[in-house]
Each structure stands twice: as C-alpha cells, then as structure tokens.
Design a protein around this motif. Structure first.
Motif, PDB file in Angstrom:
ATOM      1  N   GLU A   1      56.811   4.588  46.850  1.00 11.31           N
ATOM      2  CA  GLU A   1      57.938   5.164  47.577  1.00 11.31           C
ATOM      3  C   GLU A   1      59.223   4.464  47.156  1.00 11.31           C
TER       4      GLU A   1
ATOM      5  N   SER B   1      60.451  11.525  51.881  1.00 18.27           N
ATOM      6  CA  SER B   1      60.741  10.381  51.017  1.00 18.27           C
ATOM      7  C   SER B   1      60.797  10.821  49.567  1.00 18.27           C
TER       8      SER B   1
ATOM      9  N   THR C   1      63.934   6.746  51.312  1.00 19.32           N
ATOM     10  CA  THR C   1      63.882   7.900  52.205  1.00 19.32           C
ATOM     11  C   THR C   1      64.974   8.881  51.795  1.00 19.32           C
ATOM     12  N   TRP C   2      64.570  10.084  51.537  1.00 20.50           N
ATOM     13  CA  TRP C   2      65.494  11.086  51.019  1.00 20.50           C
ATOM     14  C   TRP C   2      66.182  11.826  52.169  1.00 20.50           C
TER      15      TRP C   2
ATOM     16  N   GLU D   1      66.180  12.320  56.516  1.00 17.45           N
ATOM     17  CA  GLU D   1      65.716  11.876  57.822  1.00 17.45           C
ATOM     18  C   GLU D   1      66.624  12.479  58.876  1.00 17.45           C
TER      19      GLU D   1
ATOM     20  N   GLU E   1      61.357  14.170  58.070  1.00 15.49           N
ATOM     21  CA  GLU E   1      61.542  13.052  57.151  1.00 15.49           C
ATOM     22  C   GLU E   1      60.853  13.361  55.841  1.00 15.49           C
TER      23      GLU E   1
END
Length: 641
Positions: free
Chosen positions: A58, A71, A61-62, A64, A69
């Motif tokens: 990972e 990632s 986080t793309w 949220e 959510e």
C-alpha cells in the motif's frame, strides 16, 4: 521490486515526454526502452519466484470520504504476476521494435512517451487492489489508446479512428462505472478481498426494478461485463478495433494484441469470486464470447488490409477467452491470454515489417512474391500463424484446445453453443491465416515495379523483438500447460481465481471424447488446405465464389454492416439533434435574444447615429439651433414641469 515494475515505465514516460527537446530521439529511445526492459526482467523474476503468497504494497490512501475509502496499492498474486509478464514482455519488445519502425518519424520522443505511459496505466490496472484503482488504469489505457491511435493526427482517418475508439469505450465504461457504484452500494467497500469475502452472503438478494425483482449479483456482474465488452471489443461494442489500425503498427501490437484488449478478460477472471455466484451472467459472457469468435472470424475471411485481418483475428481470439471464462474455465482463459500475447504481437510486428518493406503498402492485393526478399519476416510470420491456427506443438495448440474441450465439458446449452461456434471459428482462423501468408508472400508479385524493387528485410533492431516473441509462440504452450490448466493448476493459481467445486469443468475437459480433442486440429488443417487450393492452385476460385455469392461476400466485406447500422441508429440522429439544437436553439433563441441580440441592437443604434455625421456645416448648425431651443424652453418653462 513490485513497485519498481509499475513505476519505471511512468518514469520513462515523464522523462521522454517532458524533456524531449533536450533528450532528442536517441535519448528518448534509450531511456524509455531501457527502463521498460528493466521492468520486463523484474516481472519475470517476480513470476518465476512467486511463492504463492499474495502480497499488497500500500502506497497511500487515495480516497477517503465517510465510509468510502480506496488506497493506492500494488497487489501481486499469481493472476497479476501472469499479467505483469504479458504486459512488460510485449511492451518492451514493442519499445525496441519502435526504434527502427518509427526511425523516420518526426515525433519519436512523444511516441515513446505515449507507449511508456500506456504501459504504466496497464500495469496499474493489473496490480489494482480495489475497483477504484482498476478503474483508474482502465480509463488510463483508454486515454493512451486515443493518443496512440491518433498519433498521426494530420491524417483525418486517424483522428476519426481515435475518436471512435474513445467514444465506443465510453459506452462500455459507463456500464463498468455503474457496476462499481453498485458494488459499493451493496458491499459498502470497493476493496477486492472484502467484496469477495462477502459475496456468498449476497446470493439470492434482489432489488425491485419497474415490475421485476432482479438478482443483485447478476446485475452487477453484467454491468461490469459491459465494461469488458467495450475494452475487449466484443460483439456490439467491437466496431472501434478494426479502425484502430490507423495508428502505427507498434501500437496495434501493444494495444490490440496483448494488453488493453485483454483487460476485460483479466477483469472477469479477477472477479471470478463474483461471477461464480452469478450463473446467468456467466451464461451471457459465454454467448457473447462465442458469438464474437464466430463473427470476427467470418469477417477476417475477406479483408484485404493485412493489419485488419490480424485485427479481426484478435477480436475472434478474445471471444475464445471470454467463453472459456463464461463456462468457468478461468485458467484456460488466462492460458490463452498468455500464449496469444506472444503469437499475436509477433504477427502484428511481422505485418509491420512487411509494411516497412513494401514502402507503407498494406493492401495484400498489391503484394505477393516477396518471401525470398524478406526471409526472416516470412519465417517468423509462419511461426505466428502456426500458433494462431492451433497446429501442434505451437503455443496456440495447447491453449485453444483446452478452451474448446472445457466448453464441451461444461455440458450446458451455452457451452455446447460456444464449442461448435469455436470449432467453426478455428477452421476460418486457419484459412484466413494462410490466405494472408499466400497473398502476401507467394505467387507472382502484384506490386508496382518501384515498390517491388525496394523490398528489403527489416533491420535487426526490428527483427530481434520478433525472435523473442517467436520463442514464446513456440514454447509458452507446453512449458506452462500443467501449471495453467493441468494437474497442478489449483496450486499454481491459489486464491487468485475461485475454483468452484474443484473447477470440475477444466478437470473434465481432459476426459472429453477423442473426437472433441481432434476436431480443432482437423478443421485447422482443412482450413489451411482450402487456403492453398484457393490461393496457390485454383486462384480463380475466390473471384468466382465472390461473384456467385455476391450478397454474402459484400455482407462479410462490410463487417455485417454494423458500422452502417450504428450510423443510422445513433450517429445520424445525434447529428440531426445537435444541428437542430445549434441552429434552432442556440442560434435562433439564445444568441438572438442574448449576445447576438444585444450586439445587433448596439449596431443599429450606432448605424443610426452615424447618419448624423453627414459632413455638412448647415446640418450641424441646424442641430445646434435645435439644442439651443430645447435649452431655452427648459430654462423658461422647466420650473413648471
């Protein structure tokens, strides 16, 4: 290492794209090809050393927002490892080949940057850990295909083909996007693992639409498959693929042989834990795939452009992959994807070598008699065609046969339908493959004297990638047969593919009757023999048949008139609607009352005012006198107003 495989093509694209003036052609070639070759080597290392344990790296986080959510991650399991090898192998060979093929083009750095950017997007797609990241890669390859197909933007045909590909893919992508939205609505997440784990609990759930109660999983799988239909050029959304041959030949090999068009097949196999619980959706996948395999093969019989013949062959072979996945033989679908990548990229690049030798001529009716002049290209074209026709012991023999055996072993109506259409397509495939070879290389030359005089073999920078791909076209089948579809397939695929009930279809495929196993080979040999009869021994027969069955010949030559049908149903009404809104709405109402209306009033006022400027002194004196009278009157009587 996993991240480097994905990131290196992006790095090459950025360096070549942003620094093309400083790098020059040679620098762009070396950087993009070099980084791509490194990614190619690392992919094979990952594939060969994969230990069966999936790993997810990972990065960040793309998205949220509330409960949503997603990632940005790099997922490596057996399925993605296979795709990494396919994508980087073909792409690296295309990069090297392009150094020679595009040698005289004025925009080589831009072309190489597009190739690398496309590869990055494809790698992001196959290593995605969630639907959102897959959608990013999905749309990324669509954008890059638009740029690459329309690379020669000074050609109106290339611009039209690029726009057509972009729009047709948007139709499929709309279904894909709806499917992703539905997945989040149903599961509350877009992560693959969470969705797959919760899928069995959703079996049998329905939603009310109009007057029907519709199965939720079936609906979601169909919507997702619509996206695959567009990207993988399946029947009804296939019309963009042949026109995409307007792009440079390396683009055809990269996008339309082994990478972008296989994204739909990969997606269905990746989502096997969902499709296995939606049998009606699988049946639709089977029928559409079988119909595509048959349809594209019939059209390929009569095409005269060397690249379009191979393009329809690609469309047909993608149909095989889909109906394999539709009957549950996901390993067989991926096996054919794997082997097809080598021999179809080989065929496209060999076609590019022929076009290069023939001074950019693509019409097979203007070729012939050149096999002695380009022996390397001729021999390599034979290897690719033998693999495509499924002749022992080339790669296509193993992968195509297990697909047909699996369809027969499914013992379903859709499976039987797919088997017989697949066998028919196998015969046609062999026929048009040798039709291509015989028309292109044999007989008396039909080229003009100047073109024939300049026929020459391609440089080694173009031939070397062909040899690498030819090795795969020969050996990829029997080397990986057991792992992909043999006794060890469960251990090989692990959890990356769902084997419902022990994947009975693929296991039973090995026990089908002998006539089922022999039928693809028999019809393949018959197709080759028929091609020799028509184009070597009785060369008058094709013209006589075309004259006797003129309606059928024109029907196939015009691709079942799908383009004309869509033109009448969608394009022309949209044009008329747009023209009416433009002239009747925007022009007649909005512009007349808005910007154009105000401008017209201003012009009228100005035009009237200019009449006062006559140039005569007595006019001006009279106007002054009137002004004085008005002022005096106002002064004398103004208080009373």
């Amino acid at each position: 290492m996993d991240v480097a495989i994905v990131a290196l093509p992006l790095l090459g694209a950025l360096i070549a794209g942003l620094g093309n003036r400083r790098l020059g052609d040679r620098g762009a070639n070396w950087i993009t090809s070099g980084l791509m070759l490194v990614s190619f080597v690392l992919s094979w290392i990952v594939f060969l050393r994969y230990d069966g344990n999936p790993r997810v790296t990972e990065l960040f986080t793309w998205f949220e927002s509330g409960t949503f959510e997603a990632s940005w991650a790099v997922r490596v399991d057996q399925l993605s490892a296979v795709m990494l090898v396919v994508v980087t192998t073909v792409s690296s060979m295309v990069h090297v080949y392009s150094i020679g093929y595009m040698g005289h083009d004025e925009s080589k750095p831009r072309f190489m940057a597009y190739l690398s950017l496309f590869t990055f997007c494809m790698l992001m797609l196959v290593t995605a850990d969630n639907f959102m990241q897959m959608f990013f890669g999905w749309e990324g390859v669509g954008l890059c295909s638009y740029l690459l197909i329309g690379f020669w933007f000074h050609r109106p045909s290339a611009n039209a083909a690029a726009i057509k590909a972009f729009i047709v893919n948007r139709v499929g992508d709309f279904g894909f996007a709806l499917g992703i939205m539905g997945v989040f609505l149903l599961f509350g997440t877009v992560g693959f693992d969470a969705v797959f784990a919760a899928t069995p609990e959703k079996v049998g759930q329905t939603f009310h639409f109009l007057s029907w109660d519709v199965d939720i999983l079936t609906t979601l799988c169909i919507l997702l498959f619509i996206g695959a239909m567009g990207k993988s050029a399946q029947l009804l959304l296939h019309t963009w693929l042949p026109d995409a041959m307007e792009g440079p030949t390396p683009v055809s090999a990269l996008i339309h042989a082994a990478t972008m068009v296989t994204a739909g097949v990969f997606m269905v196999c990746r989502l096997s834990p969902m499709f296995e619980y939606a049998p009606d959706a699988k049946m639709i996948v089977t029928i559409v795939g079988a119909a595509t395999a048959f349809f594209a093969a019939t059209v390929g019989l009569v095409q005269n452009d060397i690249k379009r013949v191979i393009a329809y062959s690609t469309c047909s072979q993608l149909g095989y992959m889909f109906f394999a996945a539709g009957v549950g033989a996901y390993g067989a679908a991926m096996f054919h994807l794997f082997t097809h990548a080598f021999f179809k990229a080989l065929l496209f690049l060999c076609a590019g070598s022929v076009i290069h030798a023939m001074s950019d001529e693509q019409d097979m009716r203007k070729m012939g008699g050149i096999w002695k002049l380009i022996p390397w290209t001729y021999g390599l074209m034979w290897i690719g065609s033998l693999a495509l026709a499924g002749i022992p012991f080339f790669a296509g023999y193993y992968s195509k046969d297990i697909i047909l055996e699996s369809a027969f072993a499914a013992h379903t109506g859709a499976g039987t339908f797919a088997f017989w259409l697949g066998v028919s397509a196998a015969m046609m495939t062999a026929f048009y493959s040798w039709r291509l070879i015989l028309m292109t290389f044999h007989g008396e030359t039909r080229a003009d004297h100047e073109t024939y005089h300049h026929v020459h073999e391609s440089p080694w920078v173009m031939l070397a990638p062909l040899i690498v791909l030819a090795i795969g076209a020969v050996f990829a089948g029997f080397v990986y047969y057991d792992k992909f579809v043999g006794e060890t397939m469960e251990a090989f695929w692990g959890a990356s593919i769902l084997f419902a009930e022990g994947n009975e279809v693929t296991h039973h495929a090995h026990d089908v009757p002998t006539w089922v196993k022999l039928s693809p080979l028999v019809v393949g040999i018959a197709g080759i023999a028929l091609a020799y009869l028509f184009y070597m021994f009785r060369t008058d027969l094709p013209a006589r048949l075309a004259g006797t069955f003129g309606g059928l010949y024109r029907f196939l030559l015009n691709k079942w008139y799908f383009d004309e049908l869509y033109e009448a149903i969608f394009v022309e009404p949209a044009k008329r609607l747009g023209f009416g809104l433009w002239k009747g709405g925007d022009g007649a109402i909005i512009d007349r009352l808005g910007p154009d209306g105000i401008a017209n009033v201003s012009q009228d006022v100005a035009r009237q005012a200019t009449r006062l400027q006559s140039g005569y002194v007595y006019h001006y004196a009279f106007a002054m006198l009137i002004g004085v009278v008005i002022l005096v009157t106002w002064y004398l009587f103004g208080s009373g107003w």
